[in-house]
Scaffold this motif. Sequence first.
Motif, PDB file in Angstrom:
ATOM      1  N   THR A 125       0.844  -1.198   0.000  1.00  0.00           N
ATOM      2  CA  THR A 125       0.000   0.000   0.000  1.00  0.00           C
ATOM      3  C   THR A 125       0.877   1.245   0.000  1.00  0.00           C
ATOM      4  OG1 THR A 125      -0.112   0.065   2.429  1.00  0.00           O
ATOM      5  CG2 THR A 125      -1.846  -1.151   1.266  1.00  0.00           C
ATOM      6  N   ARG A 126       0.246   2.383  -0.311  1.00  0.00           N
ATOM      7  CA  ARG A 126       0.895   3.684  -0.225  1.00  0.00           C
ATOM      8  C   ARG A 126       0.094   4.587   0.708  1.00  0.00           C
ATOM      9  NH1 ARG A 126       0.632   6.990  -3.691  1.00  0.00           N
ATOM     10  NH2 ARG A 126      -0.753   6.193  -5.323  1.00  0.00           N
ATOM     11  N   SER A 127       0.714   5.697   1.097  1.00  0.00           N
ATOM     12  CA  SER A 127       0.063   6.627   2.012  1.00  0.00           C
ATOM     13  C   SER A 127       0.268   8.055   1.529  1.00  0.00           C
ATOM     14  CB  SER A 127       0.647   6.481   3.426  1.00  0.00           C
ATOM     15  OG  SER A 127       2.026   6.838   3.420  1.00  0.00           O
ATOM     16  N   GLY A 170      -4.489   7.159  -5.290  1.00  0.00           N
ATOM     17  CA  GLY A 170      -4.038   5.778  -5.182  1.00  0.00           C
ATOM     18  C   GLY A 170      -3.546   5.383  -3.808  1.00  0.00           C
ATOM     19  N   ALA A 171      -3.424   6.351  -2.891  1.00  0.00           N
ATOM     20  CA  ALA A 171      -3.012   6.018  -1.525  1.00  0.00           C
ATOM     21  C   ALA A 171      -4.130   5.280  -0.803  1.00  0.00           C
ATOM     22  CB  ALA A 171      -2.648   7.289  -0.760  1.00  0.00           C
ATOM     23  N   SER A 172      -3.763   4.336   0.035  1.00  0.00           N
ATOM     24  CA  SER A 172      -4.749   3.605   0.843  1.00  0.00           C
ATOM     25  C   SER A 172      -4.951   4.252   2.206  1.00  0.00           C
ATOM     26  CB  SER A 172      -4.289   2.155   1.045  1.00  0.00           C
ATOM     27  OG  SER A 172      -4.173   1.496  -0.184  1.00  0.00           O
ATOM     28  N   LEU A 173      -3.915   4.931   2.691  1.00  0.00           N
ATOM     29  CA  LEU A 173      -3.928   5.537   4.021  1.00  0.00           C
ATOM     30  C   LEU A 173      -3.590   7.014   3.910  1.00  0.00           C
ATOM     31  CD1 LEU A 173      -3.668   5.571   7.204  1.00  0.00           C
ATOM     32  CD2 LEU A 173      -1.270   4.929   6.850  1.00  0.00           C
ATOM     33  N   ALA A 174      -4.287   7.828   4.703  1.00  0.00           N
ATOM     34  CA  ALA A 174      -3.939   9.244   4.815  1.00  0.00           C
ATOM     35  C   ALA A 174      -3.713   9.580   6.285  1.00  0.00           C
ATOM     36  CB  ALA A 174      -5.045  10.123   4.247  1.00  0.00           C
ATOM     37  N   ILE A 175      -2.685  10.361   6.530  1.00  0.00           N
ATOM     38  CA  ILE A 175      -2.481  10.979   7.842  1.00  0.00           C
ATOM     39  C   ILE A 175      -2.924  12.429   7.695  1.00  0.00           C
ATOM     40  CG2 ILE A 175      -0.838  11.585   9.649  1.00  0.00           C
ATOM     41  CD1 ILE A 175       0.928   9.280   8.680  1.00  0.00           C
ATOM     42  N   ILE A 176      -3.963  12.789   8.421  1.00  0.00           N
ATOM     43  CA  ILE A 176      -4.578  14.109   8.270  1.00  0.00           C
ATOM     44  C   ILE A 176      -4.279  14.960   9.498  1.00  0.00           C
ATOM     45  CG2 ILE A 176      -6.752  15.367   8.021  1.00  0.00           C
ATOM     46  CD1 ILE A 176      -7.934  12.817   6.769  1.00  0.00           C
ATOM     47  N   MET A 177      -3.796  16.167   9.263  1.00  0.00           N
ATOM     48  CA  MET A 177      -3.623  17.133  10.344  1.00  0.00           C
ATOM     49  C   MET A 177      -4.862  18.020  10.380  1.00  0.00           C
ATOM     50  SD  MET A 177      -1.212  18.170  12.617  1.00  0.00           S
ATOM     51  CE  MET A 177       0.463  18.332  12.028  1.00  0.00           C
ATOM     52  N   ALA A 178      -5.551  18.030  11.531  1.00  0.00           N
ATOM     53  CA  ALA A 178      -6.775  18.816  11.671  1.00  0.00           C
ATOM     54  C   ALA A 178      -6.802  19.477  13.043  1.00  0.00           C
ATOM     55  CB  ALA A 178      -8.008  17.943  11.472  1.00  0.00           C
ATOM     56  N   LYS A 179      -7.566  20.574  13.130  1.00  0.00           N
ATOM     57  CA  LYS A 179      -7.688  21.332  14.377  1.00  0.00           C
ATOM     58  C   LYS A 179      -8.934  20.872  15.112  1.00  0.00           C
ATOM     59  CE  LYS A 179      -8.607  25.664  13.834  1.00  0.00           C
ATOM     60  NZ  LYS A 179      -8.430  27.089  13.462  1.00  0.00           N
ATOM     61  N   THR A 180      -8.753  20.450  16.347  1.00  0.00           N
ATOM     62  CA  THR A 180      -9.886  20.016  17.162  1.00  0.00           C
ATOM     63  C   THR A 180     -10.503  21.211  17.883  1.00  0.00           C
ATOM     64  OG1 THR A 180      -8.228  19.340  18.804  1.00  0.00           O
ATOM     65  CG2 THR A 180      -9.191  17.619  17.465  1.00  0.00           C
ATOM     66  N   GLU A 181     -11.577  20.960  18.615  1.00  0.00           N
ATOM     67  CA  GLU A 181     -12.361  22.054  19.197  1.00  0.00           C
ATOM     68  C   GLU A 181     -11.601  22.855  20.243  1.00  0.00           C
ATOM     69  OE1 GLU A 181     -16.805  20.326  19.328  1.00  0.00           O
ATOM     70  OE2 GLU A 181     -15.211  18.842  19.603  1.00  0.00           O
ATOM     71  N   ASP A 182     -10.551  22.288  20.804  1.00  0.00           N
ATOM     72  CA  ASP A 182      -9.738  23.044  21.766  1.00  0.00           C
ATOM     73  C   ASP A 182      -8.703  23.927  21.075  1.00  0.00           C
ATOM     74  OD1 ASP A 182      -7.973  21.187  20.806  1.00  0.00           O
ATOM     75  OD2 ASP A 182      -7.517  20.267  22.745  1.00  0.00           O
ATOM     76  N   GLY A 183      -8.687  23.907  19.733  1.00  0.00           N
ATOM     77  CA  GLY A 183      -7.762  24.743  18.980  1.00  0.00           C
ATOM     78  C   GLY A 183      -6.425  24.115  18.692  1.00  0.00           C
ATOM     79  N   ASN A 184      -6.180  22.929  19.224  1.00  0.00           N
ATOM     80  CA  ASN A 184      -4.911  22.244  19.007  1.00  0.00           C
ATOM     81  C   ASN A 184      -4.973  21.342  17.775  1.00  0.00           C
ATOM     82  OD1 ASN A 184      -3.533  23.306  21.295  1.00  0.00           O
ATOM     83  ND2 ASN A 184      -4.683  21.896  22.601  1.00  0.00           N
ATOM     84  N   ASP A 204      -0.887  19.947 -11.903  1.00  0.00           N
ATOM     85  CA  ASP A 204       0.210  19.854 -12.860  1.00  0.00           C
ATOM     86  C   ASP A 204       1.413  20.606 -12.294  1.00  0.00           C
ATOM     87  OD1 ASP A 204      -1.217  18.377 -14.792  1.00  0.00           O
ATOM     88  OD2 ASP A 204      -2.185  20.202 -15.504  1.00  0.00           O
ATOM     89  N   VAL A 205       2.463  19.852 -11.980  1.00  0.00           N
ATOM     90  CA  VAL A 205       3.651  20.443 -11.368  1.00  0.00           C
ATOM     91  C   VAL A 205       4.891  20.063 -12.180  1.00  0.00           C
ATOM     92  CG1 VAL A 205       2.642  20.427  -9.064  1.00  0.00           C
ATOM     93  CG2 VAL A 205       3.941  18.460  -9.835  1.00  0.00           C
ATOM     94  N   MET A 206       6.027  20.632 -11.817  1.00  0.00           N
ATOM     95  CA  MET A 206       7.249  20.392 -12.581  1.00  0.00           C
ATOM     96  C   MET A 206       7.754  18.957 -12.440  1.00  0.00           C
ATOM     97  SD  MET A 206       9.386  23.931 -11.911  1.00  0.00           S
ATOM     98  CE  MET A 206      10.823  23.385 -12.830  1.00  0.00           C
ATOM     99  N   ASP A 207       7.687  18.417 -11.223  1.00  0.00           N
ATOM    100  CA  ASP A 207       8.294  17.105 -11.012  1.00  0.00           C
ATOM    101  C   ASP A 207       7.381  15.982 -11.473  1.00  0.00           C
ATOM    102  OD1 ASP A 207       6.652  15.993  -8.773  1.00  0.00           O
ATOM    103  OD2 ASP A 207       7.463  17.678  -7.657  1.00  0.00           O
ATOM    104  N   SER A 208       7.976  14.834 -11.733  1.00  0.00           N
ATOM    105  CA  SER A 208       7.212  13.659 -12.179  1.00  0.00           C
ATOM    106  C   SER A 208       7.743  12.384 -11.548  1.00  0.00           C
ATOM    107  CB  SER A 208       7.292  13.542 -13.712  1.00  0.00           C
ATOM    108  OG  SER A 208       8.637  13.368 -14.129  1.00  0.00           O
ATOM    109  N   CYS A 209       8.250  12.490 -10.319  1.00  0.00           N
ATOM    110  CA  CYS A 209       8.903  11.333  -9.703  1.00  0.00           C
ATOM    111  C   CYS A 209       8.099  10.706  -8.566  1.00  0.00           C
ATOM    112  CB  CYS A 209      10.298  11.717  -9.201  1.00  0.00           C
ATOM    113  SG  CYS A 209      10.328  13.135  -8.085  1.00  0.00           S
ATOM    114  N   PHE A 210       6.928  11.259  -8.243  1.00  0.00           N
ATOM    115  CA  PHE A 210       6.140  10.749  -7.124  1.00  0.00           C
ATOM    116  C   PHE A 210       4.906  10.004  -7.634  1.00  0.00           C
ATOM    117  CE2 PHE A 210       8.293  14.591  -5.648  1.00  0.00           C
ATOM    118  CZ  PHE A 210       8.920  14.148  -4.492  1.00  0.00           C
ATOM    119  N   THR A 211       4.798   8.728  -7.320  1.00  0.00           N
ATOM    120  CA  THR A 211       3.604   7.977  -7.695  1.00  0.00           C
ATOM    121  C   THR A 211       2.369   8.615  -7.057  1.00  0.00           C
ATOM    122  OG1 THR A 211       4.869   5.931  -7.820  1.00  0.00           O
ATOM    123  CG2 THR A 211       2.489   5.719  -7.652  1.00  0.00           C
TER     124      THR A 211
END
Length: 392
Positions: A125-127, A170-184, A204-211
């Motif tokens: 898998t990828r993330s 195509g990623a199977s897993l995501a690590i998401i940064m989010a703000k909770t109700e306490d502001g952290n 569309d970006v310059m690089d083409s090396c990341f799946t």
Amino acid sequence: MNFELSDDIKALQAKVRRFITEEVMPMESDSRQTPHGPTEALRDELVASARKHGLLTLHASREMGGAGLSHVAKAVIFEEAGYSPLGPTAMNIHAPDEGNVHLMDVVASEEQKERWLRPMVEGKTRSCFAMTEPAPGAGSDPSMLETTAVRDGDDYVINGEKWFITGAKGASLAIIMAKTEDGNATMFLTDTSRPGFIVERLMDVMDSCFTGGHGVVRFENLRVPATDILGELGKGFRYAQIRLAPARLTHCMRWLGAAQRAHDEACQYARTRQSFGKRLGEHQGVGFMLADNEMDMLTTRLSILHCAWILDKGERGNRESSMAKVISSEAIWRVIDRSVQILGGQGVSSENIVERIFKDARGFRIYDGPNEVHRMSLARKIIARESDKAER
């Protein structure tokens, strides 16, 4: 400091070098290499080859099936892998998976490791790592985080938008940064198949090396169980530092390999191409560029090894990794740019791999924090240090 390599690491270095030369470089002209990175089919083929040779995900812990490489050992092996744009993908040591594997090795629960980390280490898998947002959200300043996570019973409901999310498609897993109700800020783990996880488009970006390219991702009432929080609630920024210091250093390692490839191509051309009655490299202007390349690569290699040594001692290395990132990204860019100049027309043509390396590497001065932000951070630390001296 002693950077003498053990016999085991020297043997592994030679093995990786052969693998990249014999198995990976012949694949560089494969039609499955797209503007948005290698296709999943090409990645799977490359990963299978690395697995067969015992070279898959070497940076992961031994418990997870990796080799548990030290940071200094990674510096050696990742540089060899970076000699081909496809090398890090083949060996499963490319961003963002490499940094995510390290983060989860340190922070994730045993259940989370078995569910998400082990398949990543095995190359199945990828993330992706979802932190950067469009304005007015978080970019270089993570405190501007706009994505929210609101508690609802046993779940958190996440809403927001991210962009420049490498490998999102195509990623199977995501690590998401989010703000909770306490502001952290808190990190959440989620399967990308859950309702509300939407990859809107590829950028569309310059690089083409990341799946998987770089995606714009939207969270629309994405429901994530509280048990899928990575680490502890409210400690997202702290965990980001666990990930980012080593991850920005491994970027340096991989791009140094790419710079070495560009330099080698330029050297070969300068040795064989005739101009005005002698070899191109015998002209002082070209010879000086080759000399400057070698000095820039030595400076880069030493800064990487020094930071790796600091990390191997168990220190945080934030200051050292910032310096290494700036030194490396700017020196590596000079090496690649000079190599393009030496190659002339070939350097700006797909006839030569250096054109691709040039386009891939430009973003390195922006990835993992623009160099200006690192300089600003270093300046603050310098002033704080001098203030402390003055007060003593």
